[in-house]
Write a protein that holds these residues in place. Sequence first.
Motif, PDB file in Angstrom:
ATOM      1  N   ALA A  19      -7.534   4.784  -0.184  1.00 13.82           N
ATOM      2  CA  ALA A  19      -6.168   4.276  -0.070  1.00 13.82           C
ATOM      3  C   ALA A  19      -5.574   4.601   1.295  1.00 13.82           C
ATOM      4  O   ALA A  19      -4.974   3.741   1.965  1.00 13.82           O
ATOM      5  N   GLY A  45      -3.913   3.032  -5.993  1.00 13.02           N
ATOM      6  CA  GLY A  45      -4.351   2.752  -4.637  1.00 13.02           C
ATOM      7  C   GLY A  45      -3.245   2.779  -3.621  1.00 13.02           C
ATOM      8  O   GLY A  45      -3.468   2.453  -2.446  1.00 13.02           O
ATOM      9  N   THR A  46      -2.032   3.174  -3.992  1.00  9.68           N
ATOM     10  CA  THR A  46      -0.914   3.234  -3.053  1.00  9.68           C
ATOM     11  C   THR A  46      -0.704   4.672  -2.608  1.00  9.68           C
ATOM     12  O   THR A  46      -1.245   5.627  -3.189  1.00  9.68           O
ATOM     13  N   MET A  57       0.814  -1.219   0.000  1.00  7.34           N
ATOM     14  CA  MET A  57       0.000   0.000   0.000  1.00  7.34           C
ATOM     15  C   MET A  57       0.845   1.266   0.000  1.00  7.34           C
ATOM     16  O   MET A  57       0.310   2.361  -0.160  1.00  7.34           O
TER      17      MET A  57
END
Length: 743
Positions: free
Chosen positions: A257, A213-214, A199
């Motif tokens: 995120a 999404g990081t 992540m």
Amino acid sequence: MSVYMISAAAAVFLFMSVLIDYARIYAFEKMTETAVYAGTRSVLSAYDDALYTRYGLFGRGGTESDGIFQQAVGGTLSPPASGLVSGSESGLRSDDVFRLLNPRVEDARVNAGVPLGRHDVLKRQILEEMKYKAPVDFAMELAARFRPLSGAMKEASRTVGLLELLRGLYDQRQARLLAAVAYQADAAKALSSSGVNAMIPAGRTAAAPASEGTAFAVADGFASYREWINADAGRTDEGEPINKTAIEDYAQSARDATAALRQSIRKASALHGRLLGVVAQELEAAEALNGRMEAAVRQAESDGQGKGFERLGGSRSVGAGGSTGGPGAQEADMTDVRSKTQKLLLPRDWFVGYRSELESQGMALAALDAKAGSFQSAVSASLLSPDFGSGAMLREGAVSLAGAYTKYESSYLLSGGLIQERERMIRSGQAADNQRQALDKQTDAKWSEARKLLQKISLLPRGSEAADGFRKLGELFETNSRWNKAAGSGTGTEKRRDAADRLPDVSDAMNEAEGLFGGMADMMTEMRDELYVNEYAVHRFVPFDPIKLRQMVVESGGSAGPEAARAMAVPNQETEYIVYGQPDPTANLVGAFGELFTVRLAIRTMEGLIQSRAMGHPLVILSAAVLYGLEKAMEDMAALFSRGSTPLSKYADIEVPYADYLRLFLLLRANEPEKLSRIAALIEFGTGYGLLTVPAAVSGEMKASVRLWFLPGLMRTFGKAGILRGRVVGNRYETTRTASASY
């Protein structure tokens, strides 16, 4: 004048008649007293020859007691019924001789006194018998043979006791520490398996595009987000914003995120904290075990362990001879072995450092959580106020977040990190532990070999005759024991051990050897009556011949024939029965040879400590010493079966026969009533007598009378007044006399 003379003469006659009869009564009393004592002693002179010849004990036997007593008292009170008076030249017969007293025996009988089977009576006769056999010098010489070993055995006992205790504590401590480091690694894995790295991700190069999404994707996309907002804000037409969907998608993606990242870190942090708590508990338990090890090391040098060995070493030697001197120079070697136990201890700073490490690990994850929180807050603020937001600021937050993860990963997850280093420190003695395990494996094989030897002895054919003999012997023992307990002459019962208990561990072997040396010290200083009872058991009863076991157990492979069953009979192992008291043909032999093996193991382990001291690691020294002790003890058993004796020690060139070991085992058992009941049972078994019915004392009772010459009525009055001992019946004075005597 004549009346006065007659009155005076009558008074004189009355006085003289009373005086004469009173003198005759007094003489009669003395005569009957002498007669009854002589008769009682005459009865005791008829003792049982078999009891005396075989066991040196006196018990009534032979001619019937009443006949002897009556003949003895009759002969004492009256001269022969016919024949010339001894020394008479006139040819007068005894019937013609004037007798001042002519007593008559009215009744004479003998009552049996205390039986030989009563413990105090049996013990008294044993003591009298053994005082003339001079067993003391022999027993003292035996103790003096062992005395040179006392110093080395004391140090060996102290060393073995310490090392055995430390071995258990050390293994527990190591298990706790390894569990702690395993839980610590699991705590670190809680973060690595949470997906947090993916992540962020940590370790991303600047050129590589960020995955959707990081954290880095959120930081990289913020510049486009601002442009979309500014572009829609700068439009002049009133139509629908063209970047609305992109703006909403970015904002939602950024929120999701950062929220997912924060949630994953918090979830991992909760598990991380619980596992570190378990690590702290294991570490606390390990530190407590380490403290017990430290206390054991301190106590080993200050307590009174080995007092039995010390008492023998400090006792005055009587009858010593034949010893070559003990391993006094080697006592320092065992002291050196104990000093090496410091290697097993961990300093308190080690535990302080480990706790600090755990705190740092928790703080490292807390720092990562704080970075994630800051990044989430920055993203939320930038989304609400894009004008104040900055892609560089968000990128800086993502880089800081990645740095916190990388720092944790390098310290606690990657190879060569703190956890692996801590495990390496805990396992620093693994090579010695592996060596110890290999030695212990060989030791287990030797223990198995020793147990099989005793098992072969226990499985020897008993035979119906031997089994019946021991069953009868057990019944005789129980009968004597119950009778003496009821009579208040015997108390206590000795704990009986099964054959499975005959091979204790090496610490118990040292304790038993200490009891043995302490018993010898007591024997040399106190000269107790128990020594005489023990020596009587060895001198008067038959021990088993250990050489027979060579054919029955070793050479026959345990498949002994009928001769083994005959060898198991009671008359072939009497001394062993006195020591152990088991009503079984093989149990006493298992007890004797098991205990002998234990003593040999203790002495040989002392030698093993000296031989193995160069191995360095104290627990390896212990394992090697025990293995050496077992190997040499088995060699000693082979020597015993071959020639009936064993060498005392490598450091004392003395042969100790099997009978001497039985002497020592008797010293360990201070329950005298048990021994006396077993001795009585063996005597009854060997002679067929019941010692509880064999008198060792008698009392004689005689009623005799003598005729009064003058005035029996007046004497009867004296009797009623209590002046006379007996009573007057008709014209005769009667008295009853009793006397008791014992062997």
